[in-house]
Design an enzyme around this catalytic site. Structure first.
Site, PDB file in Angstrom:
ATOM      1  N   SER A 251       0.839  -1.193   0.000  1.00 14.68           N
ATOM      2  CA  SER A 251       0.000   0.000   0.000  1.00 14.68           C
ATOM      3  C   SER A 251       0.876   1.245   0.000  1.00 14.68           C
ATOM      4  O   SER A 251       1.942   1.277   0.606  1.00 14.68           O
ATOM      5  CB  SER A 251      -0.945  -0.016   1.206  1.00 14.68           C
ATOM      6  OG  SER A 251      -0.499   0.886   2.193  1.00 14.68           O
ATOM      7  N   LYS A 252       0.402   2.244  -0.746  1.00 14.88           N
ATOM      8  CA  LYS A 252       1.180   3.478  -0.881  1.00 14.88           C
ATOM      9  C   LYS A 252       1.394   4.106   0.485  1.00 14.88           C
ATOM     10  O   LYS A 252       2.403   4.736   0.736  1.00 14.88           O
ATOM     11  CB  LYS A 252       0.421   4.476  -1.759  1.00 14.88           C
ATOM     12  CG  LYS A 252       0.395   4.081  -3.219  1.00 14.88           C
ATOM     13  CD  LYS A 252      -0.090   5.233  -4.078  1.00 14.88           C
ATOM     14  CE  LYS A 252      -0.108   4.830  -5.545  1.00 14.88           C
ATOM     15  NZ  LYS A 252      -0.404   5.878  -6.466  1.00 14.88           N
ATOM     16  N   ARG A 253       0.410   3.939   1.353  1.00 15.78           N
ATOM     17  CA  ARG A 253       0.456   4.624   2.646  1.00 15.78           C
ATOM     18  C   ARG A 253       1.367   3.903   3.625  1.00 15.78           C
ATOM     19  O   ARG A 253       2.147   4.508   4.325  1.00 15.78           O
ATOM     20  CB  ARG A 253      -0.973   4.708   3.200  1.00 15.78           C
ATOM     21  CG  ARG A 253      -1.262   5.920   4.039  1.00 15.78           C
ATOM     22  CD  ARG A 253      -2.766   6.081   4.248  1.00 15.78           C
ATOM     23  NE  ARG A 253      -3.485   4.806   4.195  1.00 15.78           N
ATOM     24  CZ  ARG A 253      -3.644   3.995   5.231  1.00 15.78           C
ATOM     25  NH1 ARG A 253      -3.129   4.299   6.399  1.00 15.78           N
ATOM     26  NH2 ARG A 253      -4.324   2.862   5.096  1.00 15.78           N
TER      27      ARG A 253
END
Ligand code: GLU
Length: 464
Positions: A251-253
């Site tokens: 996930s990008k986060r």
């Protein structure tokens, strides 16, 4: 000269510029490029930017930058043009409208006036009745008379949708399970499910190579291509998802490794990234682990791509990067190191390269290893034995030729005379000169500093 029946291979990637450039984009681009190069085909970059809320032109630039850094350049794209321009979906909205109008005119789509609340209620009801949700077709059966705002909904013909997946073989989806879906939203923009196949068809894409998350989208998109009477791509390939080390979806986060820019910043070599990304999800069937791009073009094939998700592994990447670093000649390594060592002149970097080569897995390691060259360390507090060792070393280094091999020779004499292991001498010396426990080999650590500076740091610790 033979004439080939099959149309020239055309592949594409279609990233959405909604955030930083993602590792998955590089991986998909790589597999597309390898396939295109194998078949003398064309690689197009199409920007899927119909999500008006989330798209930013600067994100598009980040994608360009990251792909160019990796050497995954495209033949056609928004910045380059090409026979099927424009290559930005936001500039193709009229085309999608025309295609939607065609579907409407042929009764293959219909206007849907339902509000989000009404659709939500339908969905909740299906949930309560424990049945899979499919749109009720209420606007097809009995459209409301008093509404003007509508979306265009595709009338799913049902039946089976078959296609060839170059990784998974022959695929069959049951379209009876698929509800009628929106192709144009009420704001006049197309959905991904519509714009993507329209473009694939209009851009004459022959092979759609993309992430596994799109496998279930393929039957939707093929139904659109069929309904519009376009030619289907010859085959699809759905590449394994890249997972974090713990098996979670990248996930990008949560996972910094999802951000492509990070690798350049930290000093991974583009060659090593290509090598690593190729092996993430594909195996050559041999023991070989280090591959150049050209070798990959020769040996890559979809039948050796794994079906399961591919776990990201920093250790393996670091190992591959270290191998690539050691394979570069010293002059090239020095040139590439320069941006990571802005405080050092070219001669010092060149002198440091042989020592760094064995201790670096990435270029940013060099910054930490050589920081003592431009930062005066705080003198460490040492026990009396260490002071003794440093004192002996200082004595031995008097009027030595200030270069690694001569320094090495003198220090080995000190070590031998001490009757103890080398570290008893090297570690306090290293601490005195760099303030750190890790630095290049001690002879280089000393030789890279001007002699007076090194000796001054040693004297400071000795209090002389
Ligand atoms: N914009 C989609 C994505 O970023 C494209 C998927 C496709 O290749 O069709 O995943």
């Amino acid at each position: 000269m033979g004439v080939s029946e099959a149309p020239a291979v055309r592949v594409r990637i279609a990233p959405s510029p909604t955030g930083f450039a993602h590792l998955g984009t590089a991986s998909t681009a790589l597999y597309n490029v390898l396939f295109a190069r194998q078949r003398n085909g064309t690689f197009a970059l199409r920007v899927d930017d119909t999500d008006v809320e989330r798209n930013r032109p600067e994100y598009e630039l980040l994608i360009y930058e990251a792909l160019r850094w990796l050497g995954l350049d495209w033949d056609e794209g928004p910045d380059k043009g090409g026979p099927y321009a424009p290559y930005r979906q936001s500039e193709r909205v009229d085309l999608y409208k025309q295609n939607a109008v065609k579907l409407l005119a042929e009764g293959k789509a219909y206007k849907c006036y339902c509000t989000p609340e009404e659709l939500d209620a339908e969905r909740r009801q299906a949930q309560a009745e424990r049945r899979p949700y499919k749109y009720s077709r209420r606007c097809l059966i009995d459209p409301p008379k008093d509404r003007t705002e509508f979306a265009v909904r595709f009338k799913v013909p049902g039946g089976k949708v078959n296609f060839t997946d170059m990784i998974r073989g022959e695929m069959t989806f049951d379209a009876d399970l698929i509800g009628d879906f929106i192709v144009m939203k009420s704001d006049g923009y197309p959905t991904y499910q519509f714009a993507s196949p329209v473009d694939d068809a209009l851009m004459k894409i022959t092979h759609v190579i993309r992430g596994e998350e799109h496998l279930s989208n393929t039957p939707y998109q093929l139904m659109i291509i069929d309904a519009l009477g376009y030619e289907r791509p010859a085959a699809y390939a759905h590449m394994p998802l890249i997972l974090a080390k713990d098996g979670a979806k990248l996930s990008k986060r949560k996972h910094p490794e999802a951000n492509l820019a990070l690798y350049r910043e930290k000093g991974y070599l583009p060659e090593a990234m290509i090598n690593y990304l190729a092996l993430l999800g594909w195996n050559p069937g041999t023991q070989q682990e280090i591959f150049t791009f050209d070798e990959l073009v020769r040996v890559f094939s979809f039948d050796r791509v794994q079906h399961a998700g591919a776990r990201f592994d920093w250790e393996k990447l670091n190992w591959i990067n270290g191998e690539w670093i050691r394979s570069l000649d010293d002059a090239e390594l020095a040139r590439r190191l320069q941006p990571f060592l802005p405080k050092l002149d070219a001669a010092t970097i060149a002198a440091a390269v042989p020592a760094l080569k064995t201790r670096m897995t990435k270029f940013s390691d060099a910054t930490a290893l050589l920081e003592y060259l431009w930062t005066d360390p705080t003198p460490p507090t040492l026990d009396s034995e260490s002071i003794e060792r440093i004192s002996a070393a200082a004595e031995a280094l008097k009027d030595v030729a200030w270069e690694p091999s001569a320094i090495h020779e003198r220090l080995m004499q000190v070590v031998e005379a001490s009757g103890q292991g080398p570290n008893k001498t090297f570690m306090p010396l290293r601490l005195a000169v760099t303030g750190k426990k890790i630095s290049p080999p001690i002879d280089y650590t000393l030789a890279l500093l001007p002699e007076e500076v090194a000796m001054e740091r040693i004297r400071r610790v000795l209090g002389t």
